[in-house]
Design a protein around this motif. Structure first.
Motif, PDB file in Angstrom:
ATOM      1  N   PHE A  31     -42.501 -25.538 -14.593  1.00 29.00           N
ATOM      2  CA  PHE A  31     -43.029 -25.225 -13.624  1.00 29.00           C
ATOM      3  C   PHE A  31     -42.662 -23.727 -13.264  1.00 29.00           C
ATOM      4  N   SER A  32     -41.367 -23.681 -12.992  1.00 23.47           N
ATOM      5  CA  SER A  32     -40.649 -22.239 -12.651  1.00 23.47           C
ATOM      6  C   SER A  32     -41.200 -21.257 -13.716  1.00 23.47           C
ATOM      7  N   SER A  33     -41.125 -21.636 -15.031  1.00 23.07           N
ATOM      8  CA  SER A  33     -41.754 -20.494 -15.883  1.00 23.07           C
ATOM      9  C   SER A  33     -42.991 -20.273 -15.848  1.00 23.07           C
ATOM     10  N   VAL A  34     -43.947 -21.148 -15.389  1.00 23.81           N
ATOM     11  CA  VAL A  34     -45.138 -20.729 -15.124  1.00 23.81           C
ATOM     12  C   VAL A  34     -45.524 -19.749 -13.908  1.00 23.81           C
ATOM     13  N   LEU A  35     -44.605 -20.256 -13.241  1.00 20.08           N
ATOM     14  CA  LEU A  35     -44.680 -19.504 -11.655  1.00 20.08           C
ATOM     15  C   LEU A  35     -44.469 -17.995 -11.954  1.00 20.08           C
ATOM     16  N   GLN A  36     -43.294 -18.070 -12.609  1.00 15.00           N
ATOM     17  CA  GLN A  36     -42.663 -16.770 -13.322  1.00 15.00           C
ATOM     18  C   GLN A  36     -43.850 -15.726 -14.052  1.00 15.00           C
ATOM     19  N   TRP A  37     -44.738 -16.454 -14.797  1.00 18.98           N
ATOM     20  CA  TRP A  37     -45.718 -15.919 -15.453  1.00 18.98           C
ATOM     21  C   TRP A  37     -46.976 -15.284 -14.522  1.00 18.98           C
ATOM     22  N   LEU A  38     -47.096 -16.235 -13.454  1.00 17.19           N
ATOM     23  CA  LEU A  38     -48.390 -15.882 -12.696  1.00 17.19           C
ATOM     24  C   LEU A  38     -47.677 -14.734 -11.762  1.00 17.19           C
ATOM     25  N   ARG A  39     -46.590 -14.607 -11.588  1.00 18.11           N
ATOM     26  CA  ARG A  39     -45.941 -13.629 -10.535  1.00 18.11           C
ATOM     27  C   ARG A  39     -45.504 -12.161 -11.614  1.00 18.11           C
ATOM     28  N   ARG A  40     -45.985 -12.325 -12.682  1.00 16.62           N
ATOM     29  CA  ARG A  40     -45.685 -11.051 -13.627  1.00 16.62           C
ATOM     30  C   ARG A  40     -46.195  -9.719 -13.328  1.00 16.62           C
ATOM     31  N   ASN A  41     -45.540  -8.588 -13.478  1.00 14.18           N
ATOM     32  CA  ASN A  41     -46.023  -7.475 -12.770  1.00 14.18           C
ATOM     33  C   ASN A  41     -47.141  -7.155 -13.719  1.00 14.18           C
ATOM     34  N   LYS A  42     -48.295  -6.353 -13.625  1.00  8.65           N
ATOM     35  CA  LYS A  42     -49.460  -6.013 -14.366  1.00  8.65           C
ATOM     36  C   LYS A  42     -49.032  -4.719 -14.996  1.00  8.65           C
ATOM     37  N   LEU A  43     -48.035  -4.087 -14.397  1.00  7.19           N
ATOM     38  CA  LEU A  43     -47.865  -2.672 -15.340  1.00  7.19           C
ATOM     39  C   LEU A  43     -46.421  -2.949 -15.936  1.00  7.19           C
ATOM     40  N   PRO A  44     -46.342  -2.270 -17.038  1.00  7.89           N
ATOM     41  CA  PRO A  44     -45.001  -2.453 -17.935  1.00  7.89           C
ATOM     42  C   PRO A  44     -43.823  -1.698 -17.198  1.00  7.89           C
ATOM     43  N   SER A  73     -45.340 -11.947 -21.976  1.00 11.26           N
ATOM     44  CA  SER A  73     -45.601 -12.939 -20.966  1.00 11.26           C
ATOM     45  C   SER A  73     -44.326 -13.620 -20.414  1.00 11.26           C
ATOM     46  N   ALA A  74     -43.176 -13.602 -21.698  1.00 14.04           N
ATOM     47  CA  ALA A  74     -42.033 -14.455 -21.126  1.00 14.04           C
ATOM     48  C   ALA A  74     -41.159 -13.153 -20.310  1.00 14.04           C
ATOM     49  N   HIS A  75     -41.456 -12.115 -20.384  1.00 17.42           N
ATOM     50  CA  HIS A  75     -40.508 -10.986 -19.952  1.00 17.42           C
ATOM     51  C   HIS A  75     -41.319  -9.980 -19.029  1.00 17.42           C
ATOM     52  N   ASP A  76     -42.177 -10.618 -18.142  1.00 13.84           N
ATOM     53  CA  ASP A  76     -42.544  -9.734 -17.106  1.00 13.84           C
ATOM     54  C   ASP A  76     -43.582  -8.588 -17.587  1.00 13.84           C
ATOM     55  N   ASN A  77     -44.452  -9.093 -18.604  1.00 11.67           N
ATOM     56  CA  ASN A  77     -45.392  -8.033 -19.312  1.00 11.67           C
ATOM     57  C   ASN A  77     -44.552  -6.926 -20.019  1.00 11.67           C
ATOM     58  N   ASN A  78     -43.332  -7.141 -20.373  1.00 14.62           N
ATOM     59  CA  ASN A  78     -42.740  -6.228 -21.437  1.00 14.62           C
ATOM     60  C   ASN A  78     -42.315  -6.882 -22.493  1.00 14.62           C
ATOM     61  N   PRO A  79     -43.197  -6.587 -23.659  1.00 11.22           N
ATOM     62  CA  PRO A  79     -42.559  -7.112 -24.994  1.00 11.22           C
ATOM     63  C   PRO A  79     -41.364  -6.690 -25.448  1.00 11.22           C
ATOM     64  N   ARG A  80     -40.391  -7.195 -25.843  1.00  7.42           N
ATOM     65  CA  ARG A  80     -38.999  -6.879 -26.468  1.00  7.42           C
ATOM     66  C   ARG A  80     -38.850  -6.775 -28.064  1.00  7.42           C
ATOM     67  N   PHE A  81     -39.793  -6.546 -28.724  1.00  6.04           N
ATOM     68  CA  PHE A  81     -39.696  -6.332 -30.059  1.00  6.04           C
ATOM     69  C   PHE A  81     -40.774  -5.701 -30.643  1.00  6.04           C
ATOM     70  N   ASN A  82     -40.826  -5.169 -31.861  1.00  5.93           N
ATOM     71  CA  ASN A  82     -41.724  -4.508 -32.355  1.00  5.93           C
ATOM     72  C   ASN A  82     -42.136  -5.152 -33.760  1.00  5.93           C
ATOM     73  N   ARG A  83     -43.402  -5.650 -34.122  1.00  3.03           N
ATOM     74  CA  ARG A  83     -43.547  -6.241 -35.195  1.00  3.03           C
ATOM     75  C   ARG A  83     -43.729  -5.596 -36.277  1.00  3.03           C
ATOM     76  N   HIS A  84     -42.715  -4.467 -36.688  1.00  2.00           N
ATOM     77  CA  HIS A  84     -42.584  -4.106 -38.027  1.00  2.00           C
ATOM     78  C   HIS A  84     -41.016  -4.056 -38.280  1.00  2.00           C
ATOM     79  N   GLY A  85     -40.483  -3.609 -39.591  1.00  2.00           N
ATOM     80  CA  GLY A  85     -39.171  -3.504 -39.843  1.00  2.00           C
ATOM     81  C   GLY A  85     -39.021  -3.504 -41.510  1.00  2.00           C
ATOM     82  N   LYS A  86     -37.821  -3.696 -41.923  1.00  2.55           N
ATOM     83  CA  LYS A  86     -37.687  -3.707 -43.221  1.00  2.55           C
ATOM     84  C   LYS A  86     -38.281  -4.839 -44.119  1.00  2.55           C
TER      85      LYS A  86
END
Length: 551
Positions: free
Chosen positions: A90-103, A415-428
C-alpha cells in the motif's frame, strides 16, 4: 557534534597525542572531529556492529567495555538477525501515486556535512543471552581501543560481531576522517595499520575451512609465522580506466596482463600457500605466445596448495602451473611451506585435518565459468575479468535475444524512484549478453573513495547508496566509477525550474541504482521484465550465472 564534545574528543586517547600543527588551517583536527565523528551510546548486550555487515566507519571506545566475538559465534541463535521491514505494498502504491510529474525534483539543494553512518540507520538489536562470560576467543576492548578498522580499510565485511558489555560510549570515525587523520599523523597511522594486519590476519585464518579444525593455540601459532602482503593500488580504478579505453587488440590485452602486479609466477617454485583476504586475482597461463585467463580468485580463495602438496608427497619440487596476478588492490596472506608440511600434510596430522585438506585440494582450483552441462566460453571468463565485472555483486545482465526493447524495465525503475530512472539500458556486451549501465553494488566500491561528505556509502547489507541531501555535486563518485554507472543530473523545483548557482550554472547531484532498497519487493527492473531477459546477478556466483545462461 557540540563544541564541548569536540573538546572532549581532543583529550581522548590517540587524539590527545596528535600534533595539531600537522593539520592545515583548511582541515583542522577539530573540524575533522566535528564533521566526520559521532559519539554513539549503547546499553548492555546491544549489538554495535555485526559480522558479515559492511561498515563505513572505525570505532574508538570512549567508556565502558565491548566484546569482539569470534566468527563462529555468529551462527548462534542469540545473534539471529532482525529483518528490516520494507514499506508495505500500500505504501509503495501511495508513493507511486504521489510521484512528481517532472524528473529530478527536489525540495531544496542544501547539503549536510556528513552522511553514511555505519550504525545510525540500523535497527536496535540485542543478544538474547549474556556474553559477558569468559571465552578464550572473545576479545574485550576498553577505553582507547579501536575496532572496525579492517573492514573500513579493506572495504570488506566485518569479520566479528561487537557487543556492548555494559553502558558504552564509542566514537564513530567515518572513513573520510580516518583517511585524513592517517595522512597527517604517522603514529596514529602505524597504530591503525598494525591492527589491520594483526586482527585481519588472525580472524581470516579462523575463517578458512582448511584450518577450521585447528585449535586456538594452533591458529595463533600460524598467525605468528604467516605473512600479510598487499599487492596493487588502493585506488586502482584510475589506471584501469585509462588502459581499458586503449585496449583494442590481443597484444594490448597481453600487455595489460603483464603490467598487473605479479603475486606468483608460472614456472617458479611456490613460496608458501597464498590466501586471498580481500580483492581479486587473475589466474593465467602462457600459451602460444599469449596469456590466457583460466579463472580468478576472490575473498577466501587459495593458490598453490596443489603444487605444495604434490611436492611434499612425491619428495620432488613442483613448479607453479599458472600465474597469479593482482586485479586492482589485493590483500594476500602467505602461509610458510614448512608449517604446512608439519601441521597439515604430515601423516601424523589429526584425521579431521586430513579431511579438511582433502576437501581444500578439491576446491583449490580457481573459479572458472562452467556449468554442469557444458563449459561456458573461456572468452566470457576473459570478458568478465578484463572489464573487472567480477567486482559486481548485483550486476544487471540482459539477454539481448530475449529482450524486445519494450523499456518496461526503465519505466518500472522510474516509477519506483519518483519518475527518475536510475540506469541506462546499454553497456558492454558479450555475444547475446549485455551488462547494463546500472550500479553493480561492487564488492570493492571504489566510487566511495574521495567523497568529501560521505554521501555515497554502503549499507550494512552491502547496498551502495547515495544520501541525496548530503551530495554536493562534486562528481567525484561518478569519475571514480570504473563502469560509468553513476550519472550527474540537474535538479529542479516542483515548478520545473532548474536550481542554479549564483553564476547561473545548474546545480547537479549524483544519481544511480539503489537496488530499490526502499520499495516493497525485489528490484523493479527485474520484476517488470515479462520475457525473462533481465537478471540481477552476483557475477562471482558461478552457479547462478551459468544456470541463468543455460536456462
Amino acid at each position: 557534534m557540540s563544541a564541548d564534545d569536540v573538546v572532549r574528543i581532543l583529550a581522548a586517547p590517540h587524539f590527545c597525542d596528535m600534533t595539531r600543527s600537522n593539520f592545515p588551517n583548511s582541515l583542522k583536527l577539530a573540524s575533522i572531529i566535528r564533521n566526520d565523528c559521532q559519539i554513539r551510546r549503547f546499553v548492555h548486550n546491544q549489538i554495535i556492529v555485526r559480522e558479515g555487515e559492511y561498515v563505513n566507519s572505525a570505532f574508538l571506545v570512549l567508556s565502558g567495555v565491548v566484546a569482539m566475538l569470534p566468527p563462529s559465534d555468529t551462527s548462534s541463535e542469540s545473534l539471529a538477525r532482525i529483518s528490516k521491514e520494507r514499506p508495505s505494498t500500500f505504501s509503495s502504491v501511495l508513493q507511486w501515486l504521489r510521484r512528481n510529474k517532472l524528473p529530478e525534483v527536489r525540495d531544496s539543494v542544501a547539503g549536510i556535512p556528513s552522511a553514511g553512518s555505519s550504525v545510525g540507520d540500523r535497527l536496535i538489536e540485542h543478544l538474547s543471552e549474556d556474553v559477558s562470560k569468559n571465552d578464550a576467543d572473545t576479545i574485550r576492548l576498553i577505553d582507547g581501543d579501536i575496532f572496525g578498522e579492517s573492514a573500513v580499510l579493506g572495504r570488506s565485511e566485518m569479520t566479528n560481531t561487537v557487543v556492548a558489555l555494559c553502558e558504552v560510549e564509542v566514537l564513530e570515525i567515518r572513513w573520510q576522517g580516518l583517511r585524513d587523520i592517517r595522512k597527517r599523523e604517522s603514529g596514529f597511522k602505524e597504530t591503525i595499520d598494525n591492527l589491520y594486519r594483526e586482527r585481519g590476519l588472525y580472524y581470516h585464518l579462523m575463517s578458512v575451512p582448511l584450518f577450521s579444525n585447528l585449535s586456538t593455540e594452533k591458529i595463533r601459532e600460524l598467525a605468528s609465522v604467516a605473512l600479510f602482503e598487499v599487492h596493487g593500488e588502493f585506488e586502482w580504478q584510475k589506471d584501469f580506466q585509462k588502459v581499458s579505453k586503449q585496449a583494442k587488440t590481443e597484444e594490448d590485452y597481453n600487455r595489460i596482463i603483464e603490467s598487473e602486479p605479479v603475486i606468483a609466477l608460472e614456472g617458479d617454485y611456490p613460496d608458501g600457500l597464498l590466501l586471498v583476504r580481500n580483492g581479486f586475482g587473475r589466474i593465467s597461463r602462457y600459451i602460444n605466445f599469449g596469456h590466457y585467463t583460466m579463472g580468478y580468485l576472490s575473498h577466501g580463495g587459495m593458490f598453490g596448495l596443489e603444487e605444495l602438496y604434490d611436492a611434499w608427497k612425491n619428495g620432488k619440487a613442483t613448479t607453479l602451473h599458472c600465474s597469479f596476478r593482482a586485479l586492482g588492490y589485493t590483500d594476500v596472506i602467505r602461509i610458510p611451506t614448512d608449517w604446512l608440511e608439519i601441521n597439515m600434510f604430515s601423516e601424523n596430522a589429526p584425521e579431521t585435518t586430513k579431511v579438511a585438506l582433502k576437501q581444500a585440494l578439491m576446491e583449490s582450483r580457481p573459479t572458472q565459468l562452467e556449468s554442469n552441462t557444458k563449459p561456458v566460453d573461456r572468452k566470457l571468463t576473459e570478458f568478465l575479468v578484463e572489464n573487472r565485472l567480477i567486482n559486481g555483486t548485483a550486476s544487471m545482465v540482459i539477454d539481448l535475444e530475449r529482450c524486445v526493447r519494450c523499456d518496461d524495465c526503465v519505466s518500472a525503475c522510474a516509477s519506483a524512484h519518483d519518475n527518475n530512472p536510475r540506469f541506462n539500458r546499454h553497456g558492454k556486451s558479450f555475444g547475446r549478453y549485455m551488462i547494463a549501465n546500472a550500479c553493480m553494488h561492487c564488492e570493492d566500491p571504489v566510487c566511495m573513495i574521495g567523497c568529501p561528505t560521505g554521501a555515497i556509502h554502503r549499507s550494512p547489507e552491502g547496498v551502495v547508496k547515495i544520501t541525496d541531501s548530503a551530495c554536493i555535486g562534486c562528481s567525484t563518485c561518478a569519475n571514480n566509477c570504473p563502469y560509468d554507472n553513476i550519472r550527474m543530473v540537474e535538479i529542479r523545483d516542483a515548478s520545473g525550474n532548474v536550481f542554479a548557482e549564483p553564476n547561473g550554472k545548474p546545480i547537479i547531484k549524483a544519481s544511480k541504482c539503489d537496488l530499490c532498497a526502499e520499495t516493497s519487493a525485489t528490484p523493479a527492473c527485474e520484476r517488470a521484465c515479462s520475457h525473462d531477459a533481465l537478471k540481477r546477478i552476483d557475477l562471482k556466483d558461478i552457479t547462478n550465472l551459468t544456470q541463468w545462461i543455460d536456462r
